[in-house]
Write an enzyme that holds these catalytic residues in place. Structure first.
Site, PDB file in Angstrom:
ATOM      1  N   CYS A  14      13.864 -20.496   4.257  1.00 36.09           N
ATOM      2  CA  CYS A  14      13.530 -19.925   5.565  1.00 36.09           C
ATOM      3  C   CYS A  14      14.167 -18.547   5.690  1.00 36.09           C
ATOM      4  O   CYS A  14      14.946 -18.123   4.831  1.00 36.09           O
ATOM      5  CB  CYS A  14      14.012 -20.834   6.703  1.00 36.09           C
ATOM      6  SG  CYS A  14      15.807 -20.985   6.797  1.00 36.09           S
ATOM      7  N   CYS A  17      17.869 -18.432   5.427  1.00 34.95           N
ATOM      8  CA  CYS A  17      18.416 -18.470   4.065  1.00 34.95           C
ATOM      9  C   CYS A  17      18.482 -17.068   3.472  1.00 34.95           C
ATOM     10  O   CYS A  17      19.501 -16.667   2.897  1.00 34.95           O
ATOM     11  CB  CYS A  17      17.548 -19.372   3.179  1.00 34.95           C
ATOM     12  SG  CYS A  17      17.500 -21.104   3.684  1.00 34.95           S
ATOM     13  N   ASP A 434      -8.622   3.771   6.848  1.00 37.70           N
ATOM     14  CA  ASP A 434      -9.272   4.212   5.625  1.00 37.70           C
ATOM     15  C   ASP A 434     -10.716   4.546   5.995  1.00 37.70           C
ATOM     16  O   ASP A 434     -11.207   4.140   7.051  1.00 37.70           O
ATOM     17  CB  ASP A 434      -9.217   3.084   4.589  1.00 37.70           C
ATOM     18  CG  ASP A 434      -9.991   3.414   3.331  1.00 37.70           C
ATOM     19  OD1 ASP A 434      -9.843   4.536   2.829  1.00 37.70           O
ATOM     20  OD2 ASP A 434     -10.758   2.552   2.870  1.00 37.70           O
ATOM     21  N   ASP A 624      -9.362  -1.466   3.306  1.00 42.69           N
ATOM     22  CA  ASP A 624     -10.048  -2.551   2.603  1.00 42.69           C
ATOM     23  C   ASP A 624      -9.924  -2.506   1.086  1.00 42.69           C
ATOM     24  O   ASP A 624     -10.321  -3.443   0.413  1.00 42.69           O
ATOM     25  CB  ASP A 624     -11.541  -2.543   2.959  1.00 42.69           C
ATOM     26  CG  ASP A 624     -12.290  -1.404   2.265  1.00 42.69           C
ATOM     27  OD1 ASP A 624     -11.728  -0.296   2.194  1.00 42.69           O
ATOM     28  OD2 ASP A 624     -13.415  -1.637   1.800  1.00 42.69           O
ATOM     29  N   ASP A 628      -5.499   0.721  -1.024  1.00 41.14           N
ATOM     30  CA  ASP A 628      -4.850   0.647   0.289  1.00 41.14           C
ATOM     31  C   ASP A 628      -3.677  -0.331   0.303  1.00 41.14           C
ATOM     32  O   ASP A 628      -2.952  -0.409   1.300  1.00 41.14           O
ATOM     33  CB  ASP A 628      -5.861   0.207   1.359  1.00 41.14           C
ATOM     34  CG  ASP A 628      -6.964   1.226   1.573  1.00 41.14           C
ATOM     35  OD1 ASP A 628      -6.684   2.425   1.413  1.00 41.14           O
ATOM     36  OD2 ASP A 628      -8.101   0.825   1.873  1.00 41.14           O
TER      37      ASP A 628
END
Length: 738
Positions: A14, A17, A434, A624, A628
């Site tokens: 987690c 941690c 973009d 996309d 990127d």
């Protein structure tokens, strides 16, 4: 002088941690900088080699409870996603639920079903009922719940208690009190002999459920790097003793001569020595149209060769390639991100030891100055403090809101991959886009045809398609797609000139198709055209111009409205693209975007975003392409178009599943609603603890004679959780209607 070390770290389950590991490393002498990546299970440490060394740093982390080892730079590998931890947590959650459900029904059924308590008393009896609960919940704590004790108790003994420690102590206190009430009833004052087995079971089950959801999400965040690494080849065709032979990629060195056959990925960055082909460089430039490559052209490892063969000289290998640098950018950006649960974990670092201290102090005060019988009353008060302070509502406050909010977002076509996007999205100041595939359709389309006198559209398309059908170039294919299906023209000669065009004989007539310069060189007469950033493909028949095919990448129909709404909301909108300045300004002009950055490589996009962050504030990037990935990971919030590449999607915090840009607005709305909900839940959860812990400790006893029993403490804890869950469920109507 400093050195950088990579550690492989296990047993981090987690955000708490990873924070503990970071804190451990940061306090070591000679350590300058630390980054711990929960999703990848590793850590990067910058340290002074004159003060400390790798093995000692790894040992310090191991002693903190998280086994670590040094990974040699030459052997750094991208770890495969480990499903074993996630699957084990799921099995533990299911087992805890199955074992706890009968106990929950027996104890809580009487509160909602009239006559249920009497039915249990007549059919089982109190002793048998409690004995059954004891057996089931003991199994819950020994089997699915043992992980909290295995991690929490050592942390407690080291003087650094965490959430696991409080869960372990709280559930054990409820179990121990109930077990004593069952087997040693005579030690309890009148009215205090009750059992809270269901509290121990429900707490364990709910915390396991949240841990499973968190681990599953963390495991997915490393997929972006794994997918990027998957773009590289394992072997390359390298020239050895005059012949091309397969060689491991690790053995390729700068200066080697390599062969890229048709359809293969380019192995390393290099310079073409011989051959001609089209190479798909969309992973670097984001542009869908393959680029012509011939002698002297630069090619990039991981890109895909077309139908031709290329011989090239290796210019960059290993960690120096563009692909490796992209991987490193994504890895570093992801490691720097903090999950939304970090706030709760940081408070817990203080809250847990304080609560334990309050419980011990409560026990001692009652034991020393409390009325008779002092010992059981002290135990009741101390147990009430632990039970009422158990972080059930606190642990649910954030995950429940995220679960419901992201579920609602999914209904609206928005996928939140990481919780921290919910925390930051509604607060961003800059939204950068973009161009290709994000604001535009991302594929070439035949927009218009300009014809010479006497020619018809279908006739011109038939002549063009007769030749272009033989080409696999995207522009050729979009012309073929626009042509009538019944071309029916005979082609007797065909010649493709790489990077320029095609020519041949169609129905006995000489046909030339290509750029204006190519037709001019063939001797064809034609007028001049200028369609801005759009691509012009001309056709001449028998040396006379007959048609110009105007190819463009059209803007998405919803893009204008989306950009306008963002600007009206006070967001600074920018365009970042790998395409040329002319094409970028054309699209930006249509959409009303004033900030434009064109001709950018992947690392340059990330640098530009840093500049926008410095100038305007928190950043969001929408893209996309593979190119990127670094900027999607490096922005405060990355939004990927769902119709884009897998790597872009895996690098992003938010994915628009349908590719519809209106999802950007939905994402902002869900973010704002969810964060309001989380704040309400946290205020309640912490306020409830702060307000009721003194009551549980017995501060009202001298005035009212009232001592909060563990039963009421468990009830208050349950009501707090019910409030948190109910409040989170209100998000099902957030963001409009579906």
């Amino acid at each position: 002088m400093t050195q950088t070390l990579q550690l492989s770290i296990s047993k981090m389950t987690c955000a708490g941690c990873s924070a503990r590991v970071e804190k451990t490393l940061s306090t070591q002498a000679g350590v300058k900088e630390v980054q711990v990546n929960l999703s990848m299970g590793d850590g990067r440490v910058v340290f002074d080699p004159l003060v400390t060394n790798g093995p000692d740093l790894a040992q310090s982390v191991t002693e903190a409870g998280y086994p670590a080892r040094v990974v040699e730079p030459s052997h750094v590998q991208i770890a495969q996603e480990d499903h074993s931890t996630t699957d084990a947590l799921l099995r533990a959650t299911v087992l805890a639920f199955v074992l706890t459900l009968p106990v929950f029904i027996i104890e809580m059924g009487s509160h909602v079903i009239p006559g249920f308590a009497g039915l249990v008393a007549r059919s089982l009896g109190e002793t048998a009922s409690w004995s059954l609960q004891f057996l089931l919940i003991t199994c819950v704590l020994i089997f699915p719940g043992r992980r909290f004790f295995a991690s929490g108790i050592p942390a407690l003994l080291r003087g650094a208690p965490d959430m696991n420690a409080l869960v372990a102590v709280g559930t054990f206190a409820a179990w121990a009190y109930s077990t004593l009430a069952l087997f040693v009833p005579q030690i309890f004052p009148v009215g205090t002999r009750v059992v809270y087995f269901e509290a121990a079971g429900v707490i364990t089950t709910l915390i396991l459920l949240g841990r499973w959801l968190e681990t599953r999400a963390a495991g997915r965040t490393g997929a972006a790097i794994r997918k990027l690494a998957g773009l590289s080849v394992k072997e390359a065709m390298v020239k050895r003793a005059g012949d091309f032979v397969p060689v491991s990629l690790a053995d390729v060195v700068v200066g080697d001569v390599l062969l890229a056959r048709s359809g293969e990925r380019i192995a390393v960055d290099g310079i073409v020595m011989d051959g001609q082909s089209y190479v798909d460089e969309s992973m670097i430039t984001g542009e869908p149209i393959p680029v012509s490559k011939s002698e002297g052209a630069r090619i990039v490892g991981g890109t895909v060769n077309g139908t031709g063969a290329l011989t090239y000289r290796a210019e960059a290998v290993g960690q120096d390639t563009v692909l490796s640098q992209i991987i490193e950018i994504v890895r570093s950006a992801q490691a720097a991100k903090l999950p939304i649960q970090a706030l709760v974990n940081k408070i817990t670092l203080i809250f847990v030891p304080v609560i334990m201290a309050v419980a011990v102090l409560t026990f001692l005060v009652w034991l020393l100055v409390g009325p008779d019988p002092a010992l059981p009353l002290a135990f009741v008060a101390a147990t009430s403090v632990l039970i009422i302070a158990c972080p059930c509502a606190m642990g649910l406050a954030t995950p429940m809101s995220i679960t419901v909010g992201t579920g609602r977002a999914a209904q609206l076509g928005v996928l939140f991959r990481r919780g921290d996007a919910l925390q930051q999205l509604h607060k961003v100041d800059v939204v950068a886009f973009d161009k290709t595939g994000t604001l535009t359709q991302g594929r070439p389309s035949l927009e218009t045809i300009e014809l010479a006198d006497g020619w018809h559209r279908d006739e011109a398309l038939r002549y063009a398609a007769a030749l272009e059908v033989r080409s696999d170039h995207p522009i050729a294919q979009c012309i073929v797609a626009a042509a009538p299906s019944d071309v029916g023209f005979e082609v007797t000669q065909y010649n493709a000139v790489m990077g320029q065009g095609v020519q041949g004989v169609v129905n006995g007539r000489s046909v030339v198709i290509g750029r204006q310069r190519f037709l001019a060189e063939s001797g064809a007469a034609m007028p001049a055209f200028d369609h801005g950033d759009q691509t012009e493909i001309l056709m001449a028949v028998d040396q006379e111009w007959v048609a110009t095919f105007v190819i463009s990448d059209p803007v998405k129909p919803e893009a204008v409205e989306v950009i306008a709404e963002l600007k009206s909301a006070g967001k600074h909108v920018a365009l970042l693209t790998g395409d040329n300045e002319r094409a970028a300004r054309s699209v930006a002009g249509v959409l009303g975007i004033e900030t434009i950055h064109a001709s950018l490589l992947p690392d340059q996009k990330a640098s530009v975003m840093e500049g926008l962050r410095a100038a305007h504030g928190r950043t969001c990037f929408v893209g996309d392409g593979i190119n990127d990935a670094p900027v999607l990971a490096g922005a405060d919030v990355g939004i990927a178009i769902g119709t884009g590449t897998d790597v872009a999607i895996e690098s992003a915090d938010v994915v628009l599943m349908s590719g519809d840009l209106t999802g950007v607005q939905s994402a902002f709305a869900i973010s704002a609603a969810t964060m309001r909900n989380i704040r309400q839940n946290l205020i309640w959860a912490f306020g409830y603890n702060v307000g009721l812990i003194p009551v549980a400790a017995g501060v009202l006893y001298p005035i009212t004679g009232m001592l909060l029993s563990p039963m009421l403490a468990a009830g208050a804890m349950a009501l707090s959780s019910v409030f948190v869950v109910s409040n989170a469920l209100r998000l099902r109507k957030a963001g409009g209607t579906s």
